[in-house]
Design a protein around this motif. Sequence first.
Motif, PDB file in Angstrom:
ATOM      1  N   ASP A 195       0.826  -1.217   0.000  1.00 47.67           N
ATOM      2  CA  ASP A 195       0.000   0.000   0.000  1.00 47.67           C
ATOM      3  C   ASP A 195       0.857   1.263   0.000  1.00 47.67           C
ATOM      4  O   ASP A 195       0.519   2.265   0.632  1.00 47.67           O
ATOM      5  N   GLY A 196       1.990   1.192  -0.700  1.00 49.73           N
ATOM      6  CA  GLY A 196       2.871   2.350  -0.809  1.00 49.73           C
ATOM      7  C   GLY A 196       3.760   2.593   0.388  1.00 49.73           C
ATOM      8  O   GLY A 196       4.564   3.528   0.381  1.00 49.73           O
ATOM      9  N   GLN A 197       3.662   1.763   1.408  1.00 49.69           N
ATOM     10  CA  GLN A 197       4.454   1.932   2.614  1.00 49.69           C
ATOM     11  C   GLN A 197       5.518   0.831   2.709  1.00 49.69           C
ATOM     12  O   GLN A 197       5.264  -0.331   2.371  1.00 49.69           O
ATOM     13  N   ALA A 198       6.700   1.223   3.183  1.00 47.38           N
ATOM     14  CA  ALA A 198       7.782   0.247   3.344  1.00 47.38           C
ATOM     15  C   ALA A 198       7.449  -0.720   4.473  1.00 47.38           C
ATOM     16  O   ALA A 198       7.156  -0.297   5.598  1.00 47.38           O
ATOM     17  N   VAL A 199       7.477  -2.015   4.166  1.00 44.01           N
ATOM     18  CA  VAL A 199       7.183  -3.036   5.179  1.00 44.01           C
ATOM     19  C   VAL A 199       8.317  -4.058   5.295  1.00 44.01           C
ATOM     20  O   VAL A 199       8.203  -5.030   6.045  1.00 44.01           O
ATOM     21  N   GLY A 200       9.392  -3.831   4.560  1.00 46.05           N
ATOM     22  CA  GLY A 200      10.508  -4.763   4.633  1.00 46.05           C
ATOM     23  C   GLY A 200      11.592  -4.413   3.651  1.00 46.05           C
ATOM     24  O   GLY A 200      11.553  -3.357   2.991  1.00 46.05           O
ATOM     25  N   GLU A 201      12.580  -5.284   3.552  1.00 43.46           N
ATOM     26  CA  GLU A 201      13.714  -5.043   2.669  1.00 43.46           C
ATOM     27  C   GLU A 201      14.201  -6.360   2.087  1.00 43.46           C
ATOM     28  O   GLU A 201      14.408  -7.347   2.814  1.00 43.46           O
ATOM     29  N   LEU A 202      14.342  -6.395   0.770  1.00 42.59           N
ATOM     30  CA  LEU A 202      14.893  -7.558   0.076  1.00 42.59           C
ATOM     31  C   LEU A 202      16.409  -7.405   0.028  1.00 42.59           C
ATOM     32  O   LEU A 202      16.922  -6.392  -0.432  1.00 42.59           O
ATOM     33  N   THR A 203      17.138  -8.427   0.508  1.00 45.69           N
ATOM     34  CA  THR A 203      18.587  -8.306   0.622  1.00 45.69           C
ATOM     35  C   THR A 203      19.363  -9.342  -0.187  1.00 45.69           C
ATOM     36  O   THR A 203      20.552  -9.177  -0.421  1.00 45.69           O
ATOM     37  N   SER A 204      18.710 -10.437  -0.569  1.00 44.10           N
ATOM     38  CA  SER A 204      19.346 -11.458  -1.411  1.00 44.10           C
ATOM     39  C   SER A 204      18.359 -11.881  -2.493  1.00 44.10           C
ATOM     40  O   SER A 204      17.146 -11.872  -2.261  1.00 44.10           O
TER      41      SER A 204
END
Length: 266
Positions: A195-204
Amino acid sequence: RWPNHNLRATDESEAEALSEQFDHVIIMVYVELEEVSGDTAMGVGGPRAVEAIDAAGLQAEEAELRFVECDFEGHGVMVSQEYSPVTERFAIWLPEAAVARVWEKLRVAGAAPVGTAALEMLRVVEGVPQYGLDFGEKYLPQEVDAGRPLHFKKGCYLGQEIVERIRSRASVHRQMRLLELEGATPELPAQILADGQAVGELTSAAAMELLEGPKRLGLGMVRNEPVARNAALTCGESAARVLDSEAVKSLRDTWKDYAIQQAAGN
C-alpha cells in the motif's frame, strides 16, 4: 569437531569481528580462539554427493554437522554434512596442497563444478540468511530463524532474558522470509512495499532453474502484519509474494526432482 572443540566457519571478511564478539561474550570460562590457516574447504552437494565423495576415497557420514576424519594420500581431511533442507550437502576440509588431487578424484567420480551463482541460488532456496548481508546485530535471533540455531535449554548467556521473553510470548513483529518475484530483480537492497508503505527489505536474490523455466526468489525481512492480511507486495518494478511453509516445501520438492533428473542425465 570432537569433545570440547568447535569449528566455526564464516566469510573471511567477518572473521575479525566474529572473534571480537566471542571475546566479548566469553564469561568465566576458559576458551581459546585459534584461526585455522593452511587449510581450505570445498563443497559437494546434490543427489549423488555421497556416491562421489566415497568414490574419491573419502567418507561421507550422513549426520548433520558431524565430522569424519579421513586420510587422503597422506593428508588429513575432514568431511562434514552441512545443513540443508533441500539436498544432501557436504563440506570437505583439507590442506591446500591436497585440493587439486581431491578435486580430480571427485571429477572422475562424476562431480561437476558450479559457479558462485549456483551456490547463491542454493542458499536462497534453503532460506539461509547471510550475516552482514541479510541481517546483523540489530536483529533478534527469532526474527532471522525461529528454531535451528537456537538452544533454549542451555545455561546462562548474555541476552538470555530478551530471547526467552520472545520465545515464551511467541511475539516478533518481523521475520526473514522467502519471496517469489514476478518480474525483474531490483538492485539490492530494495524496499518491499505494501500500500505504498515500506514493510521490509529484500537483501538477497537468485534465479532457480526448473524444467518449466526459472523462478526469481529472494530473501528479505518483512513485517508480519501485511503478510497476515495477505497484502499485495511490490519490490522495485516487480510484484513480490511471501511463500508460506507449504509453498516453500513444494518449491524445494520441485527443485529436488529437477536436480535428480539433471544428475541422472550426467
